[in-house]
Design a protein around this motif. Sequence first.
Motif, PDB file in Angstrom:
ATOM      1  N   LYS A 342      36.645 -19.876 -27.363  1.00 45.95           N
ATOM      2  CA  LYS A 342      35.453 -19.066 -27.084  1.00 45.95           C
ATOM      3  C   LYS A 342      34.324 -19.556 -27.980  1.00 45.95           C
ATOM      4  O   LYS A 342      34.438 -19.486 -29.200  1.00 45.95           O
ATOM      5  CB  LYS A 342      35.755 -17.593 -27.355  1.00 45.95           C
ATOM      6  CG  LYS A 342      34.612 -16.675 -27.000  1.00 45.95           C
ATOM      7  CD  LYS A 342      34.964 -15.225 -27.243  1.00 45.95           C
ATOM      8  CE  LYS A 342      35.061 -14.903 -28.709  1.00 45.95           C
ATOM      9  NZ  LYS A 342      35.203 -13.482 -29.007  1.00 45.95           N
ATOM     10  N   VAL A 343      33.262 -20.055 -27.364  1.00 50.15           N
ATOM     11  CA  VAL A 343      32.129 -20.559 -28.133  1.00 50.15           C
ATOM     12  C   VAL A 343      30.996 -19.535 -28.001  1.00 50.15           C
ATOM     13  O   VAL A 343      30.679 -19.109 -26.892  1.00 50.15           O
ATOM     14  CB  VAL A 343      31.671 -21.930 -27.598  1.00 50.15           C
ATOM     15  CG1 VAL A 343      30.470 -22.432 -28.378  1.00 50.15           C
ATOM     16  CG2 VAL A 343      32.806 -22.925 -27.689  1.00 50.15           C
ATOM     17  N   MET A 373      34.539 -18.446 -18.505  1.00 51.57           N
ATOM     18  CA  MET A 373      34.268 -17.003 -18.544  1.00 51.57           C
ATOM     19  C   MET A 373      33.034 -16.801 -19.422  1.00 51.57           C
ATOM     20  O   MET A 373      32.811 -17.594 -20.352  1.00 51.57           O
ATOM     21  CB  MET A 373      35.451 -16.308 -19.236  1.00 51.57           C
ATOM     22  CG  MET A 373      36.120 -15.216 -18.478  1.00 51.57           C
ATOM     23  SD  MET A 373      37.698 -14.845 -19.317  1.00 51.57           S
ATOM     24  CE  MET A 373      37.771 -13.107 -19.084  1.00 51.57           C
ATOM     25  N   ILE A 374      32.263 -15.751 -19.135  1.00 50.10           N
ATOM     26  CA  ILE A 374      31.048 -15.493 -19.938  1.00 50.10           C
ATOM     27  C   ILE A 374      31.060 -14.025 -20.343  1.00 50.10           C
ATOM     28  O   ILE A 374      31.459 -13.170 -19.546  1.00 50.10           O
ATOM     29  CB  ILE A 374      29.769 -15.743 -19.100  1.00 50.10           C
ATOM     30  CG1 ILE A 374      29.702 -17.195 -18.645  1.00 50.10           C
ATOM     31  CG2 ILE A 374      28.520 -15.362 -19.876  1.00 50.10           C
ATOM     32  CD1 ILE A 374      28.636 -17.459 -17.572  1.00 50.10           C
ATOM     33  N   SER A 375      30.653 -13.722 -21.557  1.00 48.02           N
ATOM     34  CA  SER A 375      30.400 -12.315 -21.876  1.00 48.02           C
ATOM     35  C   SER A 375      29.192 -12.239 -22.799  1.00 48.02           C
ATOM     36  O   SER A 375      28.895 -13.195 -23.528  1.00 48.02           O
ATOM     37  CB  SER A 375      31.620 -11.661 -22.522  1.00 48.02           C
ATOM     38  OG  SER A 375      31.704 -12.018 -23.864  1.00 48.02           O
ATOM     39  N   THR A 376      28.484 -11.131 -22.723  1.00 47.99           N
ATOM     40  CA  THR A 376      27.290 -10.994 -23.560  1.00 47.99           C
ATOM     41  C   THR A 376      27.273  -9.625 -24.228  1.00 47.99           C
ATOM     42  O   THR A 376      27.878  -8.673 -23.739  1.00 47.99           O
ATOM     43  CB  THR A 376      25.986 -11.097 -22.723  1.00 47.99           C
ATOM     44  OG1 THR A 376      25.982 -10.028 -21.787  1.00 47.99           O
ATOM     45  CG2 THR A 376      25.879 -12.397 -22.005  1.00 47.99           C
ATOM     46  N   GLU A 378      24.376  -7.374 -27.139  1.00 47.73           N
ATOM     47  CA  GLU A 378      22.956  -7.376 -27.459  1.00 47.73           C
ATOM     48  C   GLU A 378      22.528  -8.640 -28.221  1.00 47.73           C
ATOM     49  O   GLU A 378      21.510  -9.249 -27.899  1.00 47.73           O
ATOM     50  CB  GLU A 378      22.627  -6.128 -28.275  1.00 47.73           C
ATOM     51  CG  GLU A 378      21.184  -5.742 -28.143  1.00 47.73           C
ATOM     52  CD  GLU A 378      20.838  -4.535 -28.976  1.00 47.73           C
ATOM     53  OE1 GLU A 378      21.618  -4.171 -29.868  1.00 47.73           O
ATOM     54  OE2 GLU A 378      19.757  -3.984 -28.731  1.00 47.73           O
ATOM     55  N   ILE A 379      23.328  -9.043 -29.201  1.00 44.79           N
ATOM     56  CA  ILE A 379      22.888 -10.182 -30.027  1.00 44.79           C
ATOM     57  C   ILE A 379      23.877 -11.342 -29.966  1.00 44.79           C
ATOM     58  O   ILE A 379      23.963 -12.145 -30.891  1.00 44.79           O
ATOM     59  CB  ILE A 379      22.612  -9.757 -31.488  1.00 44.79           C
ATOM     60  CG1 ILE A 379      23.889  -9.288 -32.217  1.00 44.79           C
ATOM     61  CG2 ILE A 379      21.566  -8.683 -31.582  1.00 44.79           C
ATOM     62  CD1 ILE A 379      23.709  -9.241 -33.741  1.00 44.79           C
ATOM     63  N   LYS A 380      24.628 -11.449 -28.866  1.00 45.43           N
ATOM     64  CA  LYS A 380      25.645 -12.505 -28.792  1.00 45.43           C
ATOM     65  C   LYS A 380      25.889 -12.920 -27.348  1.00 45.43           C
ATOM     66  O   LYS A 380      25.873 -12.089 -26.447  1.00 45.43           O
ATOM     67  CB  LYS A 380      26.939 -11.936 -29.384  1.00 45.43           C
ATOM     68  CG  LYS A 380      28.107 -12.857 -29.340  1.00 45.43           C
ATOM     69  CD  LYS A 380      29.387 -12.106 -29.671  1.00 45.43           C
ATOM     70  CE  LYS A 380      29.824 -11.233 -28.516  1.00 45.43           C
ATOM     71  NZ  LYS A 380      30.933 -10.351 -28.817  1.00 45.43           N
ATOM     72  N   ILE A 381      26.096 -14.220 -27.132  1.00 48.14           N
ATOM     73  CA  ILE A 381      26.539 -14.695 -25.815  1.00 48.14           C
ATOM     74  C   ILE A 381      27.749 -15.585 -26.058  1.00 48.14           C
ATOM     75  O   ILE A 381      27.706 -16.482 -26.909  1.00 48.14           O
ATOM     76  CB  ILE A 381      25.440 -15.510 -25.097  1.00 48.14           C
ATOM     77  CG1 ILE A 381      24.154 -14.681 -25.004  1.00 48.14           C
ATOM     78  CG2 ILE A 381      25.905 -15.928 -23.695  1.00 48.14           C
ATOM     79  CD1 ILE A 381      22.939 -15.494 -24.569  1.00 48.14           C
ATOM     80  N   SER A 382      28.838 -15.319 -25.338  1.00 46.77           N
ATOM     81  CA  SER A 382      30.054 -16.117 -25.514  1.00 46.77           C
ATOM     82  C   SER A 382      30.452 -16.776 -24.206  1.00 46.77           C
ATOM     83  O   SER A 382      30.351 -16.166 -23.141  1.00 46.77           O
ATOM     84  CB  SER A 382      31.227 -15.234 -25.945  1.00 46.77           C
ATOM     85  OG  SER A 382      30.938 -14.569 -27.138  1.00 46.77           O
ATOM     86  N   CYS A 383      30.933 -18.017 -24.307  1.00 47.30           N
ATOM     87  CA  CYS A 383      31.448 -18.729 -23.140  1.00 47.30           C
ATOM     88  C   CYS A 383      32.839 -19.250 -23.468  1.00 47.30           C
ATOM     89  O   CYS A 383      33.042 -19.835 -24.537  1.00 47.30           O
ATOM     90  CB  CYS A 383      30.572 -19.939 -22.809  1.00 47.30           C
ATOM     91  SG  CYS A 383      28.923 -19.501 -22.271  1.00 47.30           S
ATOM     92  N   LEU A 384      33.782 -19.053 -22.547  1.00 52.35           N
ATOM     93  CA  LEU A 384      35.099 -19.668 -22.710  1.00 52.35           C
ATOM     94  C   LEU A 384      35.038 -21.080 -22.173  1.00 52.35           C
ATOM     95  O   LEU A 384      34.570 -21.296 -21.053  1.00 52.35           O
ATOM     96  CB  LEU A 384      36.152 -18.925 -21.889  1.00 52.35           C
ATOM     97  CG  LEU A 384      36.884 -17.733 -22.462  1.00 52.35           C
ATOM     98  CD1 LEU A 384      38.138 -17.471 -21.647  1.00 52.35           C
ATOM     99  CD2 LEU A 384      37.256 -17.930 -23.919  1.00 52.35           C
ATOM    100  N   VAL A 385      35.496 -22.029 -22.978  1.00 54.20           N
ATOM    101  CA  VAL A 385      35.517 -23.430 -22.532  1.00 54.20           C
ATOM    102  C   VAL A 385      36.909 -23.988 -22.833  1.00 54.20           C
ATOM    103  O   VAL A 385      37.722 -23.336 -23.494  1.00 54.20           O
ATOM    104  CB  VAL A 385      34.438 -24.276 -23.260  1.00 54.20           C
ATOM    105  CG1 VAL A 385      33.056 -23.706 -23.038  1.00 54.20           C
ATOM    106  CG2 VAL A 385      34.730 -24.396 -24.760  1.00 54.20           C
TER     107      VAL A 385
END
Length: 418
Positions: A342-343, A373-376, A378-385
């Motif tokens: 998860k980045v 996969m993506i999740s957000t 308020e102050i963070k955005i994460s992408c599964l790679v």
Amino acid sequence: MGIIVQKFGGTSVADPQKIHNVAKAVIREKENGNDVVVVVSAMGHTTDYLIKLAKEVTNNPDSREMDMLLSTGEQVSIALLSMAIQSNGYKALSMNGQQVGIITECIHSKARIVDIKTEKLNKYLREGNIIVVAGFQGVTPEGEITTLGRGGSDTSAVAIAAALNAERCDIYTDVEGVYATDPRIVPNIKKADIISYEEMLELARVGANVLHPRSVETAKQFNVPLRVRSSFKLDNLGTLIIGVENMEIYKPVAGVAADSSQVRILLSNLPDIPGTAAKLFTALADNNISVDMIIQSLANNGTNSIAFTVDSDDLDTALKILKEQKGTVQAGEILTDKDISKVSIVGAGMVDRPGIAADMFKALADNNINIKMISTSEIKISCLVEKQNANKAIKALCKKFDLESENIAVVKGDLPEV
Ligand code: ADP
Ligand code: ASP
Ligand code: MG
């Protein structure tokens, strides 16, 4: 002058010479006129070694016995550091979690601190001692030894600072502060002189292991000023972590981190009816399994699939529970994907600033990195790679969000490649 809590991590106390260096840093603070409480981790890679040892005895070590075993690591360091301080003519006293009264819940291997007794600490400080406390460990009201989770000595230190109403808690480590990402991955990375609790908490939660997330949570809750600084360059002030109200301007992205310790679980062909998610996630929660990213999607045939991530240590238990629930919720297949990382990008400045997510996706796409996969928040955005793309993604994001520096971050000590 007040009370200063200092914490030294494993690399800082890895051998007798380093323990003597730590003693010097402690004495220096005492000589400034402060009362000093020092929290230390186990020497070097002791905790890893003890875990390996247990796994050589059994594949499935009992969690109570693991805590009994792992808590010994910190006890070695406190005794040695006290001896080193005493050898310089200063009064020092080592205390383990039980002796201090670091009271935790009874959840082995990831217990939370519920109370810290301050009577003995205050008494020994009044008597002129430097107190050396074992990090990472506590005791339940019933007298059972617990540990706080990997990296938990940071939390011991901050919780003690909060309980003693200390002036500051200094986390001494093998880098010179908090950088926009792990300097082992991007050596020419910017260091923060100051960062908010909120951003640091998110960064720690998404994998910036320079601080244990619960240490930042505790610092924020009790308003403990926290510094991350170098054990090897004592004059450098490192990074100050303080409340958001004391800060004005934010960059959209303060930092980037990756977490490769999760696995993804996918349940397919679930009926699209109320209660399915509730049953699944209640069963997991009842077994103390935390779930991170969750995505539910509706297929053309009217069934749902739910994908979510859990810590890889929890995978076996999670699968056992999900298999038990499979009939109740009428799930189709249960699939797992271990090849994930998860980045995440974190920044208080991304609030109300459109386009940051698009910039992140573009940076990944330009480097041919697929997003699973993506999740957000308020102050963070994460992408599964894919795991193999994690470092490439971090480098690309640091470049995209202008987090690189002209200077190479000084990384001291025997840091392994990541
Ligand atoms: P300690 O043993 O002192 O607790 P840790 O290994 O837990 O040390 O934490 C320090 C390490 O955290 C550094 O060596 C660095 O590689 C890593 N790290 C990860 N992300 C960051 C970051 N954003 N800033 C600084 N260090 C980071
Ligand atoms: N020794 C423990 C660990 O290696 C705790 C810590 O270092 O903070 O995780
Ligand atoms: Mg640490």
